[in-house]
Design an enzyme around this catalytic site. Structure first.
Site, PDB file in Angstrom:
ATOM      1  N   LYS A  49       0.466  -5.997 -12.213  1.00 44.08           N
ATOM      2  CA  LYS A  49       1.156  -7.078 -12.946  1.00 44.08           C
ATOM      3  C   LYS A  49       0.173  -7.864 -13.809  1.00 44.08           C
ATOM      4  N   ILE A 177       5.525   3.457 -10.936  1.00 46.78           N
ATOM      5  CA  ILE A 177       4.123   3.443 -11.365  1.00 46.78           C
ATOM      6  C   ILE A 177       4.007   4.061 -12.756  1.00 46.78           C
ATOM      7  N   GLU A 196       9.000  13.711 -16.748  1.00 48.47           N
ATOM      8  CA  GLU A 196       9.829  13.413 -15.566  1.00 48.47           C
ATOM      9  C   GLU A 196      10.678  14.640 -15.236  1.00 48.47           C
ATOM     10  N   ARG A 264       4.364   8.446  -3.190  1.00 50.53           N
ATOM     11  CA  ARG A 264       3.286   8.186  -2.228  1.00 50.53           C
ATOM     12  C   ARG A 264       3.689   8.725  -0.861  1.00 50.53           C
ATOM     13  N   ASP A 304       5.122   0.925   4.355  1.00 49.68           N
ATOM     14  CA  ASP A 304       5.150   2.251   3.727  1.00 49.68           C
ATOM     15  C   ASP A 304       5.054   3.384   4.739  1.00 49.68           C
ATOM     16  N   ALA A 312       6.442  -3.931  -1.311  1.00 48.57           N
ATOM     17  CA  ALA A 312       5.668  -4.933  -0.578  1.00 48.57           C
ATOM     18  C   ALA A 312       6.575  -5.907   0.169  1.00 48.57           C
ATOM     19  N   HIS A 436      21.979 -24.622 -18.989  1.00 44.43           N
ATOM     20  CA  HIS A 436      22.023 -24.051 -20.338  1.00 44.43           C
ATOM     21  C   HIS A 436      20.850 -24.583 -21.160  1.00 44.43           C
TER      22      HIS A 436
HETATM   23  P1  FAD Z   1      -0.607  -1.144   2.441  1.00 37.86           P
HETATM   24  O1  FAD Z   1      -0.486  -2.232   1.484  1.00 37.86           O
HETATM   25  O2  FAD Z   1      -0.944   0.216   1.923  1.00 37.86           O
HETATM   26  O3  FAD Z   1      -1.713  -1.582   3.505  1.00 37.86           O
HETATM   27  C1  FAD Z   1      -2.147  -0.717   4.512  1.00 37.86           C
HETATM   28  C2  FAD Z   1      -3.545  -1.131   4.931  1.00 37.86           C
HETATM   29  O4  FAD Z   1      -3.900  -0.425   6.111  1.00 37.86           O
HETATM   30  C3  FAD Z   1      -4.605  -0.768   3.895  1.00 37.86           C
HETATM   31  O5  FAD Z   1      -5.357  -1.901   3.563  1.00 37.86           O
HETATM   32  C4  FAD Z   1      -5.461   0.282   4.595  1.00 37.86           C
HETATM   33  O6  FAD Z   1      -6.831   0.205   4.231  1.00 37.86           O
HETATM   34  C5  FAD Z   1      -5.259  -0.080   6.052  1.00 37.86           C
HETATM   35  N1  FAD Z   1      -5.473   1.022   6.996  1.00 37.86           N
HETATM   36  C6  FAD Z   1      -4.934   2.274   6.940  1.00 37.86           C
HETATM   37  N2  FAD Z   1      -5.321   2.992   8.011  1.00 37.86           N
HETATM   38  C7  FAD Z   1      -6.123   2.185   8.757  1.00 37.86           C
HETATM   39  C8  FAD Z   1      -6.831   2.357   9.977  1.00 37.86           C
HETATM   40  N3  FAD Z   1      -6.750   3.482  10.681  1.00 37.86           N
HETATM   41  N4  FAD Z   1      -7.565   1.328  10.419  1.00 37.86           N
HETATM   42  C9  FAD Z   1      -7.630   0.164   9.744  1.00 37.86           C
HETATM   43  N5  FAD Z   1      -6.980  -0.056   8.599  1.00 37.86           N
HETATM   44  C10 FAD Z   1      -6.232   0.942   8.111  1.00 37.86           C
HETATM   45  N6  FAD Z   1       5.592  -2.990  -4.402  1.00 37.86           N
HETATM   46  C11 FAD Z   1       6.342  -4.046  -4.780  1.00 37.86           C
HETATM   47  O7  FAD Z   1       7.148  -4.545  -3.996  1.00 37.86           O
HETATM   48  N7  FAD Z   1       6.223  -4.598  -6.032  1.00 37.86           N
HETATM   49  C12 FAD Z   1       5.349  -4.092  -6.934  1.00 37.86           C
HETATM   50  O8  FAD Z   1       5.264  -4.610  -8.054  1.00 37.86           O
HETATM   51  C13 FAD Z   1       4.547  -2.988  -6.569  1.00 37.86           C
HETATM   52  N8  FAD Z   1       3.664  -2.469  -7.434  1.00 37.86           N
HETATM   53  C14 FAD Z   1       2.879  -1.426  -7.040  1.00 37.86           C
HETATM   54  C15 FAD Z   1       1.985  -0.888  -7.956  1.00 37.86           C
HETATM   55  C16 FAD Z   1       1.178   0.189  -7.608  1.00 37.86           C
HETATM   56  C17 FAD Z   1       0.207   0.750  -8.610  1.00 37.86           C
HETATM   57  C18 FAD Z   1       1.261   0.709  -6.284  1.00 37.86           C
HETATM   58  C19 FAD Z   1       0.359   1.856  -5.859  1.00 37.86           C
HETATM   59  C20 FAD Z   1       2.150   0.205  -5.367  1.00 37.86           C
HETATM   60  C21 FAD Z   1       2.976  -0.868  -5.735  1.00 37.86           C
HETATM   61  N9  FAD Z   1       3.913  -1.408  -4.860  1.00 37.86           N
HETATM   62  C22 FAD Z   1       4.698  -2.452  -5.255  1.00 37.86           C
HETATM   63  C23 FAD Z   1       4.083  -0.870  -3.496  1.00 37.86           C
HETATM   64  C24 FAD Z   1       3.338  -1.749  -2.473  1.00 37.86           C
HETATM   65  O9  FAD Z   1       1.990  -1.851  -2.843  1.00 37.86           O
HETATM   66  C25 FAD Z   1       3.459  -1.151  -1.087  1.00 37.86           C
HETATM   67  O10 FAD Z   1       4.823  -0.928  -0.794  1.00 37.86           O
HETATM   68  C26 FAD Z   1       2.880  -2.089  -0.052  1.00 37.86           C
HETATM   69  O11 FAD Z   1       1.523  -2.346  -0.301  1.00 37.86           O
HETATM   70  C27 FAD Z   1       3.033  -1.506   1.359  1.00 37.86           C
HETATM   71  O12 FAD Z   1       2.503  -2.403   2.275  1.00 37.86           O
HETATM   72  P2  FAD Z   1       1.932  -1.908   3.681  1.00 37.86           P
HETATM   73  O13 FAD Z   1       1.427  -3.139   4.360  1.00 37.86           O
HETATM   74  O14 FAD Z   1       2.913  -1.052   4.350  1.00 37.86           O
HETATM   75  O15 FAD Z   1       0.691  -0.940   3.324  1.00 37.86           O
HETATM   76  P1  NAD Z   2       8.489   6.892  -7.594  1.00 39.04           P
HETATM   77  O1  NAD Z   2       9.155   7.525  -6.463  1.00 39.04           O
HETATM   78  O2  NAD Z   2       8.916   5.556  -8.046  1.00 39.04           O
HETATM   79  O3  NAD Z   2       8.574   7.813  -8.884  1.00 39.04           O
HETATM   80  C1  NAD Z   2       8.140   9.127  -8.885  1.00 39.04           C
HETATM   81  C2  NAD Z   2       8.831   9.836 -10.027  1.00 39.04           C
HETATM   82  O4  NAD Z   2       8.201  11.080 -10.205  1.00 39.04           O
HETATM   83  C3  NAD Z   2      10.307  10.102  -9.769  1.00 39.04           C
HETATM   84  O5  NAD Z   2      11.054   9.718 -10.890  1.00 39.04           O
HETATM   85  C4  NAD Z   2      10.351  11.605  -9.537  1.00 39.04           C
HETATM   86  O6  NAD Z   2      11.568  12.183  -9.957  1.00 39.04           O
HETATM   87  C5  NAD Z   2       9.194  12.076 -10.378  1.00 39.04           C
HETATM   88  N1  NAD Z   2       8.558  13.326  -9.953  1.00 39.04           N
HETATM   89  C6  NAD Z   2       8.307  13.733  -8.690  1.00 39.04           C
HETATM   90  N2  NAD Z   2       7.655  14.911  -8.709  1.00 39.04           N
HETATM   91  C7  NAD Z   2       7.480  15.238 -10.020  1.00 39.04           C
HETATM   92  C8  NAD Z   2       6.869  16.327 -10.696  1.00 39.04           C
HETATM   93  N3  NAD Z   2       6.276  17.310 -10.025  1.00 39.04           N
HETATM   94  N4  NAD Z   2       6.891  16.340 -12.046  1.00 39.04           N
HETATM   95  C9  NAD Z   2       7.482  15.325 -12.743  1.00 39.04           C
HETATM   96  N5  NAD Z   2       8.068  14.272 -12.153  1.00 39.04           N
HETATM   97  C10 NAD Z   2       8.069  14.231 -10.817  1.00 39.04           C
HETATM   98  O7  NAD Z   2       6.924   6.919  -7.207  1.00 39.04           O
HETATM   99  P2  NAD Z   2       5.689   6.198  -7.898  1.00 39.04           P
HETATM  100  O8  NAD Z   2       6.021   5.751  -9.267  1.00 39.04           O
HETATM  101  O9  NAD Z   2       4.546   7.126  -7.676  1.00 39.04           O
HETATM  102  O10 NAD Z   2       5.489   4.934  -6.975  1.00 39.04           O
HETATM  103  C11 NAD Z   2       5.216   5.093  -5.572  1.00 39.04           C
HETATM  104  C12 NAD Z   2       5.864   3.992  -4.789  1.00 39.04           C
HETATM  105  O11 NAD Z   2       5.243   2.761  -5.082  1.00 39.04           O
HETATM  106  C13 NAD Z   2       7.331   3.855  -5.144  1.00 39.04           C
HETATM  107  O12 NAD Z   2       8.098   4.330  -4.086  1.00 39.04           O
HETATM  108  C14 NAD Z   2       7.571   2.414  -5.376  1.00 39.04           C
HETATM  109  O13 NAD Z   2       8.441   1.899  -4.414  1.00 39.04           O
HETATM  110  C15 NAD Z   2       6.207   1.748  -5.231  1.00 39.04           C
HETATM  111  N6  NAD Z   2       5.968   0.962  -6.460  1.00 39.04           N
HETATM  112  C16 NAD Z   2       6.791  -0.084  -6.722  1.00 39.04           C
HETATM  113  C17 NAD Z   2       6.599  -0.820  -7.867  1.00 39.04           C
HETATM  114  C18 NAD Z   2       7.500  -1.969  -8.138  1.00 39.04           C
HETATM  115  O14 NAD Z   2       8.161  -2.439  -7.209  1.00 39.04           O
HETATM  116  N7  NAD Z   2       7.555  -2.482  -9.354  1.00 39.04           N
HETATM  117  C19 NAD Z   2       5.603  -0.499  -8.758  1.00 39.04           C
HETATM  118  C20 NAD Z   2       4.808   0.590  -8.477  1.00 39.04           C
HETATM  119  C21 NAD Z   2       4.989   1.312  -7.308  1.00 39.04           C
END
Ligand code: FAD
Ligand code: NAD
Length: 458
Positions: A49, A177, A196, A264, A304, A312, A436
């Site tokens: 963001k 993503i 896609e 993921r 996750d 998140a 408004h």
């Molecule tokens: P995580 O945030 O992955 O945290 C898990 C933690 O566990 C990590 O710090 C890891 O190091 C630790 N860990 C793992 N194994 C061990 C172990 N054995 N011992 C100790 N520590 C360990 N979601 C949204 O809602 N809004 C968004 O805008 C959004 N944007 C995103 C953008 C990107 C690029 C990505 C990749 C994800 C985004 N997400 C978003 C998804 C969001 O980040 C995840 O859904 C969220 O972080 C999951 O939270 P969690 O606590 O389950 O796991």
């Molecule tokens: P996603 O599931 O959102 O999107 C993956 C996309 O890839 C889908 O549209 C799927 O049809 C396509 N796809 C899958 N295999 C493919 C292939 N072989 N070739 C072409 N297209 C293919 O997954 P992401 O974008 O990797 O994000 C991972 C997770 O992180 C999501 O589940 C999402 O919840 C979370 N995330 C959330 C936000 C947010 O809330 N704004 C932002 C980033 C990530």
């Protein structure tokens, strides 16, 4: 030391769970192998963001903008922007550590291994505990013939952190993503093509959001190839060439870099789950009951790591549910009310069921739509693309789904979440006074339309 609870992972699931449990008087420890804040704060929600907001400002103040802000040439300093991203991340992750300390949660830095449901091992420390919460998060999925090399084939982590700007970028995956990072790079001049495999981008969202968002992003310069599969890849010295297939026709596409964003997978490996007998589903997610408890009593899993949307706020709410359950409360989570947002321009936001899902379930529903082109505030902002769509039960008028494409959709969706949380009707939204001029008036108008009163400004 005997803990009431040891949480593994300090992401938004784990650290929120630990804070809530400590608030309720439990003795808590958190173990984190990398940095507090997890994926979300370090390499996910927050850094993405930060880059999206900076690049959006850049694209708005470019020459020829409709606001009459005259600039001869706006330049982007990518390394300043990246430093800002780093600073925000550091501030927030430090904030999490501070909150844990303030709540008297013991923080262990290291890899946690669950030896039994009563012992978590971190290096030389054996933490004895009554309960364990697994909150180990997820990792990007790799395409077997297109493995990450951190340079030419990258995941979201490198896309967020890299200080160089590729001239051309192929994004495989038109999901959250893919579209967010495609927006960032396209705004700073990279030629971006999104591949896609489904017939539309963000395929789980409302179909009108998918269609109109693709149109808007195409206007911004992003190219799309939908219903297209990547079948192979070749690397030359500086380029990656992908083989593509659409309707049995093959083609190639080359770029400096490929971002693979096809989903993921849960981090269930390395923590001894199989040996403990913790049940997992066929995709590797840890199976839990409605209390978030795994097949082993006393071991819980959230975020996750378990089935459901990888978001998140979903992880954090599950963290709260588990903490409260362990503390003896009867808290539950309504999974039908989790909002999802794609932070593109315009933003897409959804809650509840889509029209396709309702049709499939044979639910009779009414639709109210209102376009942002008829909103005075959207005009003032300069973003009139998109709409609000309210779906309500035909008989009871209960709101079943709200789908928004437009400016600040991420903020607007919370009003829908609140009303749906109280089992409210479209009329409820429609009759409340909205200030408004605000964007929220579009939600009111769409709700009036759905309820049968009729929107005023159409
Ligand atoms: P995580 O945030 O992955 O945290 C898990 C933690 O566990 C990590 O710090 C890891 O190091 C630790 N860990 C793992 N194994 C061990 C172990 N054995 N011992 C100790 N520590 C360990 N979601 C949204 O809602 N809004 C968004 O805008 C959004 N944007 C995103 C953008 C990107 C690029 C990505 C990749 C994800 C985004 N997400 C978003 C998804 C969001 O980040 C995840 O859904 C969220 O972080 C999951 O939270 P969690 O606590 O389950 O796991
Ligand atoms: P996603 O599931 O959102 O999107 C993956 C996309 O890839 C889908 O549209 C799927 O049809 C396509 N796809 C899958 N295999 C493919 C292939 N072989 N070739 C072409 N297209 C293919 O997954 P992401 O974008 O990797 O994000 C991972 C997770 O992180 C999501 O589940 C999402 O919840 C979370 N995330 C959330 C936000 C947010 O809330 N704004 C932002 C980033 C990530």
């Amino acid at each position: 030391m005997k803990y009431d609870l040891v949480v593994i992972g300090a992401g938004p699931g784990g650290y929120v769970c630990a804070l809530r449990a400590a608030q309720l008087g439990l003795k808590v420890a958190v173990v984190e192998k990398k940095k507090a804040g997890g994926t979300c704060l370090n390499v996910g929600c927050i850094p993405s963001k930060a880059l999206l907001d900076s690049t959006e400002i850049f694209s708005e103040i470019s020459p020829g903008n409709e606001h009459g802000i005259e600039v001869s040439k706006a330049n982007i300093n990518w390394s300043t922007l990246q430093s800002r991203r780093e600073k925000i991340v550091t501030q927030l992750t430090g904030g999490v550590e501070f909150l844990l300390k303030k709540a008297k949660v013991d923080y262990y830095q290291g890899f946690a291994d669950v030896k039994s449901c009563y012992t978590v091992v971190v290096g030389r420390n054996n933490l004895a505990t009554k309960n364990v919460v697994l909150a180990t998060g997820s990792t990007p999925v790799e395409i077997p013939f297109l493995p990450f090399d951190g340079e030419h084939v990258i995941s979201s982590t490198e896309a967020l952190n890299q200080f160089n700007i590729p001239k051309s970028l192929i994004v495989v995956g038109g999901g959250y993503i893919g579209l967010e990072m495609a927006s960032v790079y396209s705004r700073i001049g990279t030629h971006v093509t999104v591949i896609e495999m489904m017939d539309r981008i963000v395929p789980l969202m409302d179909t009108d959001i998918s269609k109109q968002l693709q149109k808007s992003l195409r206007k911004q310069g992003i190219k799309f190839k939908t219903s297209t599969k990547v079948t192979d890849c070749k690397k030359t010295k500086n380029k990656i060439i992908l083989n593509l297939e659409k309707n049995k026709k093959t083609s190639t596409q080359e770029a400096d870099q490929v971002l693979v964003a096809v989903g993921r997978r849960p981090n269930a490996g390395g923590i001894n789950l199989n040996a403990l007998g913790v049940t997992m589903d066929e995709r590797g997610f840890v199976s839990v009951n409605q209390n978030m408890e795994t097949s082993i009593p006393g071991i819980y899993a959230i975020g996750d790591l378990v089935p459901g949307p990888m978001l998140a706020h979903k992880a954090s709410e599950e963290g709260v549910v588990v903490a409260e359950r362990i503390a003896g409360k009867q808290t539950t989570l309504d999974y039908s009310l989790i909002p999802s947002v794609v932070y593109t321009h315009p933003e897409g936001a959804s809650i509840g069921r889509t029209a396709d899902e309702l049709k499939k379930a044979n639910v009779e529903f009414k639709t109210g739509m209102f376009p942002f082109s008829a909103s005075g505030r959207a005009m003032a902002i300069g973003c009139t693309e998109g709409f609000v769509k309210v779906l309500a039960d035909s008989k009871t008028d209960k709101v079943l789904g709200v789908h928004i494409l437009g400016p600040k959709a991420s903020e607007l969706i919370s009003e829908a979440a609140m009303v749906m949380g109280f089992c409210g009707t479209a009329e409820d939204i429609g009759v409340f006074i909205h200030a408004h001029p605000t964007l929220s008036e579009a939600l009111k108008e769409a709700a009036l339309e759905a309820s049968g009163h009729g929107a005023i400004h159409t």
